[in-house]
Design a protein around this motif. Structure first.
Motif, PDB file in Angstrom:
ATOM      1  N   LEU A 124       0.835  -1.208   0.000  1.00  0.00           N
ATOM      2  CA  LEU A 124       0.000   0.000   0.000  1.00  0.00           C
ATOM      3  C   LEU A 124       0.867   1.255   0.000  1.00  0.00           C
ATOM      4  N   ASP A 125       1.973   1.211   0.729  1.00  0.00           N
ATOM      5  CA  ASP A 125       2.917   2.325   0.728  1.00  0.00           C
ATOM      6  C   ASP A 125       3.535   2.497  -0.659  1.00  0.00           C
ATOM      7  N   LEU A 126       3.913   1.386  -1.294  1.00  0.00           N
ATOM      8  CA  LEU A 126       4.484   1.454  -2.645  1.00  0.00           C
ATOM      9  C   LEU A 126       3.483   2.004  -3.655  1.00  0.00           C
ATOM     10  N   LEU A 127       2.211   1.645  -3.518  1.00  0.00           N
ATOM     11  CA  LEU A 127       1.194   2.159  -4.435  1.00  0.00           C
ATOM     12  C   LEU A 127       1.134   3.682  -4.399  1.00  0.00           C
ATOM     13  N   LEU A 128       1.368   4.248  -3.218  1.00  0.00           N
ATOM     14  CA  LEU A 128       1.320   5.708  -3.071  1.00  0.00           C
ATOM     15  C   LEU A 128       2.623   6.389  -3.475  1.00  0.00           C
ATOM     16  N   LYS A 129       3.742   5.671  -3.362  1.00  0.00           N
ATOM     17  CA  LYS A 129       5.054   6.299  -3.561  1.00  0.00           C
ATOM     18  C   LYS A 129       5.665   6.113  -4.939  1.00  0.00           C
ATOM     19  N   THR A 130       5.223   5.100  -5.691  1.00  0.00           N
ATOM     20  CA  THR A 130       5.862   4.838  -6.977  1.00  0.00           C
ATOM     21  C   THR A 130       4.822   4.471  -8.034  1.00  0.00           C
ATOM     22  N   ASP A 131       5.138   4.811  -9.264  1.00  0.00           N
ATOM     23  CA  ASP A 131       4.314   4.395 -10.397  1.00  0.00           C
ATOM     24  C   ASP A 131       4.890   3.163 -11.076  1.00  0.00           C
ATOM     25  N   GLU A 132       6.069   2.726 -10.628  1.00  0.00           N
ATOM     26  CA  GLU A 132       6.727   1.581 -11.250  1.00  0.00           C
ATOM     27  C   GLU A 132       6.071   0.273 -10.823  1.00  0.00           C
ATOM     28  N   PHE A 133       6.041  -0.677 -11.766  1.00  0.00           N
ATOM     29  CA  PHE A 133       5.559  -2.023 -11.475  1.00  0.00           C
ATOM     30  C   PHE A 133       6.536  -2.686 -10.507  1.00  0.00           C
ATOM     31  N   PHE A 134       6.026  -3.436  -9.541  1.00  0.00           N
ATOM     32  CA  PHE A 134       6.900  -4.094  -8.574  1.00  0.00           C
ATOM     33  C   PHE A 134       6.435  -5.518  -8.319  1.00  0.00           C
ATOM     34  N   SER A 135       7.367  -6.310  -7.794  1.00  0.00           N
ATOM     35  CA  SER A 135       7.085  -7.677  -7.382  1.00  0.00           C
ATOM     36  C   SER A 135       7.478  -7.804  -5.913  1.00  0.00           C
ATOM     37  N   LEU A 136       6.558  -8.308  -5.123  1.00  0.00           N
ATOM     38  CA  LEU A 136       6.817  -8.551  -3.699  1.00  0.00           C
ATOM     39  C   LEU A 136       6.554 -10.013  -3.384  1.00  0.00           C
ATOM     40  N   LYS A 137       7.451 -10.603  -2.613  1.00  0.00           N
ATOM     41  CA  LYS A 137       7.263 -11.971  -2.136  1.00  0.00           C
ATOM     42  C   LYS A 137       7.208 -11.921  -0.613  1.00  0.00           C
ATOM     43  N   PHE A 138       6.167 -12.538  -0.062  1.00  0.00           N
ATOM     44  CA  PHE A 138       5.988 -12.596   1.386  1.00  0.00           C
ATOM     45  C   PHE A 138       5.920 -14.042   1.837  1.00  0.00           C
ATOM     46  N   ILE A 139       6.594 -14.340   2.932  1.00  0.00           N
ATOM     47  CA  ILE A 139       6.425 -15.627   3.601  1.00  0.00           C
ATOM     48  C   ILE A 139       5.929 -15.317   5.004  1.00  0.00           C
ATOM     49  N   TYR A 140       4.852 -15.980   5.368  1.00  0.00           N
ATOM     50  CA  TYR A 140       4.236 -15.796   6.678  1.00  0.00           C
ATOM     51  C   TYR A 140       4.321 -17.075   7.476  1.00  0.00           C
ATOM     52  N   ASP A 141       4.380 -16.915   8.784  1.00  0.00           N
ATOM     53  CA  ASP A 141       4.198 -17.996   9.743  1.00  0.00           C
ATOM     54  C   ASP A 141       2.993 -17.571  10.570  1.00  0.00           C
ATOM     55  N   GLY A 142       1.826 -18.131  10.236  1.00  0.00           N
ATOM     56  CA  GLY A 142       0.592 -17.652  10.856  1.00  0.00           C
ATOM     57  C   GLY A 142       0.333 -16.217  10.416  1.00  0.00           C
ATOM     58  N   ASP A 143       0.117 -15.322  11.388  1.00  0.00           N
ATOM     59  CA  ASP A 143      -0.125 -13.907  11.083  1.00  0.00           C
ATOM     60  C   ASP A 143       1.153 -13.094  10.968  1.00  0.00           C
ATOM     61  N   ASN A 144       2.305 -13.717  11.187  1.00  0.00           N
ATOM     62  CA  ASN A 144       3.569 -12.983  11.224  1.00  0.00           C
ATOM     63  C   ASN A 144       4.364 -13.141   9.938  1.00  0.00           C
ATOM     64  N   MET A 145       4.726 -12.014   9.332  1.00  0.00           N
ATOM     65  CA  MET A 145       5.578 -12.038   8.162  1.00  0.00           C
ATOM     66  C   MET A 145       7.000 -12.355   8.616  1.00  0.00           C
ATOM     67  N   VAL A 146       7.622 -13.355   7.975  1.00  0.00           N
ATOM     68  CA  VAL A 146       8.988 -13.743   8.355  1.00  0.00           C
ATOM     69  C   VAL A 146       9.984 -13.472   7.230  1.00  0.00           C
ATOM     70  N   TYR A 147       9.486 -13.137   6.041  1.00  0.00           N
ATOM     71  CA  TYR A 147      10.364 -12.848   4.913  1.00  0.00           C
ATOM     72  C   TYR A 147       9.640 -11.933   3.948  1.00  0.00           C
ATOM     73  N   CYS A 148      10.408 -11.003   3.379  1.00  0.00           N
ATOM     74  CA  CYS A 148       9.862 -10.102   2.366  1.00  0.00           C
ATOM     75  C   CYS A 148      10.954  -9.765   1.371  1.00  0.00           C
ATOM     76  N   ALA A 149      10.633  -9.867   0.084  1.00  0.00           N
ATOM     77  CA  ALA A 149      11.568  -9.472  -0.975  1.00  0.00           C
ATOM     78  C   ALA A 149      10.844  -8.533  -1.925  1.00  0.00           C
ATOM     79  N   LEU A 150      11.522  -7.440  -2.271  1.00  0.00           N
ATOM     80  CA  LEU A 150      11.015  -6.479  -3.237  1.00  0.00           C
ATOM     81  C   LEU A 150      11.858  -6.593  -4.496  1.00  0.00           C
ATOM     82  N   ASN A 151      11.220  -6.954  -5.595  1.00  0.00           N
ATOM     83  CA  ASN A 151      11.919  -7.129  -6.878  1.00  0.00           C
ATOM     84  C   ASN A 151      13.139  -8.035  -6.731  1.00  0.00           C
ATOM     85  N   GLY A 152      12.990  -9.108  -5.944  1.00  0.00           N
ATOM     86  CA  GLY A 152      14.035 -10.107  -5.762  1.00  0.00           C
ATOM     87  C   GLY A 152      15.047  -9.798  -4.677  1.00  0.00           C
ATOM     88  N   GLU A 153      14.980  -8.636  -4.062  1.00  0.00           N
ATOM     89  CA  GLU A 153      15.933  -8.239  -3.023  1.00  0.00           C
ATOM     90  C   GLU A 153      15.307  -8.412  -1.637  1.00  0.00           C
TER      91      GLU A 153
END
Length: 164
Positions: A124-153
């Motif tokens: 949601l923050d990226l939608l407001l801050k950039t017009d560029e297309f992006f890829s996000l990967k999230f890994i969750y354990d239950g309700d907790n995010m344990v990993y996040c990658a933006l454009n592979g980083e």
């Protein structure tokens, strides 16, 4: 098994149309606020899916939906999911009683105070801050995010610090 789905944040008058997921049983999103969308049907394009889902859930007709990103969600116990993320304007008035939750126009400045997934805060923050297309990967354990990658980083450490 990968699910394919769509998600749209409809903007009108400085607000996003948000769906408070409180009606569906066994809902991974129960109690969370999200945009509108759903699963692709056989032979359906992401654009056809998001138009159909928005009409079914809200009664609104999308105007110029724009694919903004690709989200990958992984969580043990749930099917992994690719989500085509859109923003759009819409025509019409809310006419549907959504069977998945309560729909509400929320001022953009109030959205961060809602009960959101940690990863949703990031895109949601990226939608407001950039017009560029992006890829996000999230890994969750239950309700907790344990990993996040933006454009592979890997941005997990930064992302967790900003979403707490």
């Amino acid at each position: 098994m990968m699910k394919l789905s769509t998600l749209c944040y409809i903007e009108r008058g400085g607000c996003y149309l948000m769906l408070h997921r409180v009606k569906k049983q066994h809902d991974v999103n129960e109690g969370k606020w999200i945009g509108v969308g759903g699963k692709l049907e056989t032979d359906e394009s992401p654009e056809e899916c998001i138009a159909r889902e928005v009409m079914e859930e809200t009664g609104l007709t999308l105007v110029h939906p724009r694919m903004r990103g690709l989200l990958t969600f992984i969580s043990p116990g749930w099917d992994s999911e690719y989500i085509f993320l859109y923003t759009a304007q819409a025509q019409g008035e809310l006419t549907q009683d959504c069977n998945e939750g309560d729909l509400r126009w929320v001022p953009l400045s109030d959205v961060p105070q809602l009960n959101l997934w940690q990863g949703d805060r990031i895109f949601l923050d990226l939608l407001l801050k950039t017009d560029e297309f992006f890829s996000l990967k999230f890994i969750y354990d239950g309700d907790n995010m344990v990993y996040c990658a933006l454009n592979g980083e890997d941005i997990t450490t930064k992302a967790l610090g900003e979403t707490k």
